[in-house]
Design a protein around this motif. Structure first.
Motif, PDB file in Angstrom:
ATOM      1  N   ARG A  14      36.825  93.902   9.284  1.00  0.00           N
ATOM      2  CA  ARG A  14      37.851  93.682  10.305  1.00  0.00           C
ATOM      3  C   ARG A  14      39.131  94.446   9.999  1.00  0.00           C
ATOM      4  O   ARG A  14      39.800  94.964  10.906  1.00  0.00           O
ATOM      5  N   GLN A  15      39.476  94.532   8.740  1.00  0.00           N
ATOM      6  CA  GLN A  15      40.687  95.267   8.375  1.00  0.00           C
ATOM      7  C   GLN A  15      40.506  96.769   8.592  1.00  0.00           C
ATOM      8  O   GLN A  15      41.434  97.454   9.037  1.00  0.00           O
ATOM      9  N   TYR A  63      37.660  92.002  -3.482  1.00  0.00           N
ATOM     10  CA  TYR A  63      36.676  91.919  -2.402  1.00  0.00           C
ATOM     11  C   TYR A  63      35.276  92.023  -3.002  1.00  0.00           C
ATOM     12  O   TYR A  63      34.918  93.060  -3.569  1.00  0.00           O
ATOM     13  N   PHE A  65      43.757  97.132   2.989  1.00  0.00           N
ATOM     14  CA  PHE A  65      43.281  95.829   2.521  1.00  0.00           C
ATOM     15  C   PHE A  65      44.407  94.935   2.018  1.00  0.00           C
ATOM     16  O   PHE A  65      44.178  93.792   1.648  1.00  0.00           O
ATOM     17  N   GLN A 101      31.635  86.623   3.789  1.00  0.00           N
ATOM     18  CA  GLN A 101      33.002  86.429   4.285  1.00  0.00           C
ATOM     19  C   GLN A 101      33.922  87.553   3.803  1.00  0.00           C
ATOM     20  O   GLN A 101      34.848  87.967   4.527  1.00  0.00           O
ATOM     21  N   HIS A 102      33.671  88.076   2.609  1.00  0.00           N
ATOM     22  CA  HIS A 102      34.481  89.189   2.104  1.00  0.00           C
ATOM     23  C   HIS A 102      34.160  90.474   2.864  1.00  0.00           C
ATOM     24  O   HIS A 102      35.056  91.254   3.189  1.00  0.00           O
ATOM     25  N   ASP A 112      32.985  90.670   5.878  1.00  0.00           N
ATOM     26  CA  ASP A 112      33.508  90.529   7.240  1.00  0.00           C
ATOM     27  C   ASP A 112      35.009  90.818   7.274  1.00  0.00           C
ATOM     28  O   ASP A 112      35.503  91.510   8.171  1.00  0.00           O
ATOM     29  N   ARG A 113      35.729  90.303   6.292  1.00  0.00           N
ATOM     30  CA  ARG A 113      37.177  90.525   6.257  1.00  0.00           C
ATOM     31  C   ARG A 113      37.499  92.004   6.067  1.00  0.00           C
ATOM     32  O   ARG A 113      38.365  92.568   6.751  1.00  0.00           O
ATOM     33  N   GLU A 126      31.181  97.203   9.071  1.00  0.00           N
ATOM     34  CA  GLU A 126      30.566  96.718   7.830  1.00  0.00           C
ATOM     35  C   GLU A 126      29.951  97.904   7.090  1.00  0.00           C
ATOM     36  O   GLU A 126      30.046  98.002   5.860  1.00  0.00           O
TER      37      GLU A 126
END
Length: 495
Positions: free
Chosen positions: A407-408, A394, A494, A400-401, A403-404, A378
């Protein structure tokens, strides 16, 4: 006329209460005083006394403070009562300096003011009197953070909501939100007490202000007097009892008429606790960092800056602080590493609460726990956003954005490292690591020597420490990652 009538009615109510309480075997005495020992009123012993401090073992250490105890007497009949309410949410401790400053009075002159005498001179407090050996207790589980306290709180309030009398069968009273109101509800009810006890409230690092604490000042005393007069022990669990800014005199005022406090804290090794505590704190600020508010510190930065401060909030620091107060009768440190089930141990072995213990063994469990997550990617995503590397779709200020995106980025980092190119990292200095290791050795030799020896002593701890440092203590060197373009092309990260 109305004011005079109200005063007469109030006087009549007080006089009636005095006679009723006297007839029922109550006496009037100060919080600090012992009262009239010649009183012939009835004395009702608590149905079950808390067990005495245990002999030190692999699971529990009874801490005994050395040196002179710190006095916490904050209520003496006929004397100035700093924590009594003057009006609304304002206390007498606020009014006194105002009077002295506004009217150029000394302390004695200010206390002679009629309104000050009416509201700020401690009146008699009616309650039962007990022999010293029969006194009921307030039992505090003082966390600290990241030692399983959330699960313990959830178990307690899940059980209370399901069966309000369960704890009372073991002579324990657990306050409800109506009895200990404030800014925290559900399983966090107990947090209202430490946060309303912090000096200067929010300005002192707490999460509640005076107004939010005002309902507690009205409801909590009624709950405590009822519990005390019924010889019941009161159980309050809150990880925020670890706060250094707690004013123990104010807390003792809130806990009257109880005169004895028992405290338990849970020990977790520093090399596990520090990274977990960092992640817990970052949880509360990630959205702000994503909005560009404040600097997102790496774990290494945080550790270098805050180690000494947060050592005071570690279990041994909390235990030492509580042990120094005169109202605290015992402080026990529970070794989470030697306890398979902390909740079961706390009720079955520590409190010896037979009915609650039976419920646990029959399957009662907490509905939640507080399992932390790491925030390194993060932090990397937010920095990528600042550099314009994150697509506009994003919105990183949305959890939630963020976090995504994190993770990517983590997936790309794992691809890079799988090719044999390790991402650069920054680790704490050797001096800082040596300080943490030495502190742990000191703690475990003192508090749990048998368990420490069984874990391999110094060599065993050093091995566990080195593994933790390698896995948890080093932070991504974000500047070098971007300088070297290690995650590029970013457009493919992304999608």
């Amino acid at each position: 006329m109305t004011t005079r009538l109200q005063c007469l009615v109030a006087a009549a109510v007080v006089l009636h209460a005095y006679h009723r309480l006297s007839d029922d075997g109550f006496i009037l005495r100060s919080f600090r005083g012992r009262g009239d020992s010649s009183s012939k009123g009835k004395r009702v012993a608590a149905r079950k006394r808390p067990r005495p401090p245990v002999a030190n073992s692999t699971t529990t250490y009874s801490l005994v403070a050395t040196g002179e105890k710190v006095g916490t007497g904050a209520y003496t009949v006929g004397e100035f009562c700093p924590y009594c309410t003057f009006i609304g949410e304002f206390l007498c401790e606020d009014r006194l300096p105002f009077m002295m400053s506004r009217y150029k009075l000394n302390r004695e002159e200010a206390l002679k003011d009629a309104t000050m005498r009416e509201r700020c001179i401690a009146p008699p407090m009616p309650h039962k009197v007990y022999e010293d050996s029969e006194e009921p207790y307030v039992i505090l589980h003082a966390g600290p953070h990241k030692t399983g306290t959330t699960a313990l709180q959830a178990f307690i309030y899940d059980s209370k909501f399901a069966n309000d009398t369960l704890f009372q069968l073991d002579n324990l009273r657990v306050p409800s939100f109506e009895e200990l109101p404030g800014g925290f509800g559900k399983e966090g009810v107990g947090l209202n007490l430490p946060h309303c006890s912090i000096r200067h409230y929010k300005d002192g690092g707490g999460q509640l202000n005076r107004g939010q604490c005002d309902p507690m000042r009205k409801a909590f005393p009624k709950f405590l007097r009822e519990s005390y007069n019924n010889s019941q022990n009161v159980l309050i669990v809150a990880e925020d009892f670890d706060q250094v800014g707690i004013d123990m005199k104010r807390m003792r005022f809130f806990l009257q008429p109880y005169k004895k406090i028992k405290v338990a804290v849970t020990y977790r090794r520093l090399h596990d606790w520090l990274p977990s505590f960092y992640n817990q704190i970052i949880d509360h600020y990630t959205e702000l960092y994503a909005k560009g508010i404040g600097h997102f510190p790496s774990y290494v930065e945080w550790l270098e800056k805050n180690l000494d401060k947060f050592l005071q909030m570690h279990s041994t620091g909390v235990a030492d602080r509580f042990s120094r107060y005169d109202v605290v009768e015992s402080v026990e440190i529970l070794n989470v590493h030697a306890i398979p089930n902390l909740i079961e141990h706390y009720f079955c072995n520590h409190l010896e609460a037979e009915n609650v213990c039976r419920a646990i063994k029959e399957g009662a469990k907490p509905s939640k726990s507080n399992v932390g997550t790491e925030h390194e990617y993060e932090r990397l995503a937010i920095e990528a956003g600042k550099r314009g590397e994150v697509p506009e779709k994003y919105k990183l200020q949305k959890p939630q954005h963020l976090d995504r995106a994190a993770r990517q980025l983590q997936a790309r980092a794992e691809e890079v490292e799988a090719r044999g190119e390790a991402l650069p990292r920054i680790c704490p200095s050797d001096a800082l690591l040596d300080k943490i290791l030495a502190k742990q050795m000191e703690q475990e030799r003192q508090y749990f020597p048998e368990w420490y020896a069984a874990q391999g002593g110094d060599a065993g701890l050093r091995g566990a420490f080195d593994k933790a440092v390698k896995k948890k203590f080093c932070s991504l060197d974000i500047e070098k990652i971007f300088e070297r373009g290690l995650l590029e092309p970013m457009s493919t990260v992304f999608g």
